[in-house]
Design an enzyme around this catalytic site. Structure first.
Site, PDB file in Angstrom:
ATOM      1  N   ASP A 104      56.369  57.365   8.072  1.00  0.00           N
ATOM      2  CA  ASP A 104      57.561  57.818   7.499  1.00  0.00           C
ATOM      3  C   ASP A 104      57.524  57.142   6.291  1.00  0.00           C
ATOM      4  O   ASP A 104      56.673  56.166   5.910  1.00  0.00           O
ATOM      5  CB  ASP A 104      58.623  57.253   8.190  1.00  0.00           C
ATOM      6  CG  ASP A 104      59.155  57.870   9.550  1.00  0.00           C
ATOM      7  OD1 ASP A 104      58.743  58.912   9.740  1.00  0.00           O
ATOM      8  OD2 ASP A 104      60.118  57.155  10.196  1.00  0.00           O
TER       9      ASP A 104
HETATM   10  N1  URA Z   1      58.011  55.359  14.241  1.00  0.00           N
HETATM   11  C1  URA Z   1      58.972  55.829  13.214  1.00  0.00           C
HETATM   12  O1  URA Z   1      60.199  55.835  13.377  1.00  0.00           O
HETATM   13  N2  URA Z   1      58.650  55.820  12.046  1.00  0.00           N
HETATM   14  C2  URA Z   1      57.086  55.777  11.728  1.00  0.00           C
HETATM   15  O2  URA Z   1      56.645  55.545  10.645  1.00  0.00           O
HETATM   16  C3  URA Z   1      56.244  55.466  12.907  1.00  0.00           C
HETATM   17  C4  URA Z   1      56.669  55.204  14.068  1.00  0.00           C
END
Ligand code: URA
Length: 244
Positions: free
Chosen positions: A108
């Protein structure tokens, strides 16, 4: 012996386009084995040739493997009309390499930590295939303390909107008052926003997420956010084994 045209070799390494190579060859600015190249289409062995382009030693790699410390606020895409991407953090000569470099998997925008970038599409595909999903460990912080029950439920599987997560490993850290608002979670799969959604399923909220490992790779403490380095040959071999 595997051979390749000099101009193709230089374009694959991102050093020069074919026309730039032709020009540099005419100017005597390309040395092969210490001797000025006479033709841009001369055949060289890409694995052993010593090529110097405009005074700089050129290194050829069949595939590129980069370990990056992804900083906050950067998206894990190849290009994005508005946001800065992890690929934008690489120098221009790497951006010219073909096949092009891309992030292996996604984090993310606000997740930091270990990001593998490569131009080996086949290995990336294998590493991300659900059947062979490699383990990934994340350090997290959450808004509200995690109870024993939270830990047990997160580990055995929670519903994140119609999908029940596979068993995973959660380790909590206790603060001075004995509350657990941080820890590490190891997933054996990778669903979109998985950890965020898992915490939301427990009426909690992620406030920090950092990926510490990806299969056999570990976030390098020497890398500040935004910095990167080449994978070592041992790391490349370990990655290939993880993808088998
Ligand atoms: N899970 C999430 O919620 N975000 C990420 O970036 C990786 C795993």
């Amino acid at each position: 012996m595997k051979t390749m045209r000099l101009d193709k070799y230089l374009s694959l390494t991102g050093k020069a386009t074919r026309s730039e190579t032709a020009k540099a060859v005419r100017g005597g600015e390309v040395l092969v084995g210490g001797i000025p190249a006479k033709r841009a289409d001369m055949q060289i062995d890409p694995d052993t040739a010593e090529v110097i382009f405009r005074g700089e030693r050129v290194t050829y790699r069949q595939f590129i493997y980069i370990l990056m410390h992804k900083p906050d606020g950067v998206v894990s895409a190849t290009e994005d009309g508005r946001e800065q991407t992890v690929v934008d953090l690489l120098p221009d000569d790497l951006l010219r390499i073909r096949p092009a470099i891309f992030p292996c998997g996604r984090l993310d925008k606000h997740t930091t930590g270990l990001m593998l970038l490569t131009n080996n599409g086949e290995l990336s595909h294998r590493l991300l295939a659900p059947a062979r999903h490699v383990d990934k460990t994340y350090a997290f912080s959450v808004k509200f303390p995690l109870s024993d029950e939270d830990e047990a439920v997160l580990e055995s599987g929670v519903d994140i909107g119609g999908y029940v997560t596979a068993p995973c490993r959660v380790e909590r850290d206790a603060d001075a008052e004995g509350s657990c608002r941080s820890g590490r979670i190891t997933l054996h799969e990778g669903k979109y926003h998985q950890i965020k959604l898992m915490m939301e399923a427990r009426h909690n909220q992620i406030t920090r997420l950092e990926r510490l490992t990806f299969g056999p790779l570990t976030l390098d403490p020497a890398l500040a956010p935004g910095e990167w380095r080449w994978l070592t040959p041992d790391e490349v071999r370990a990655l290939e084994t993880a993808g088998e």
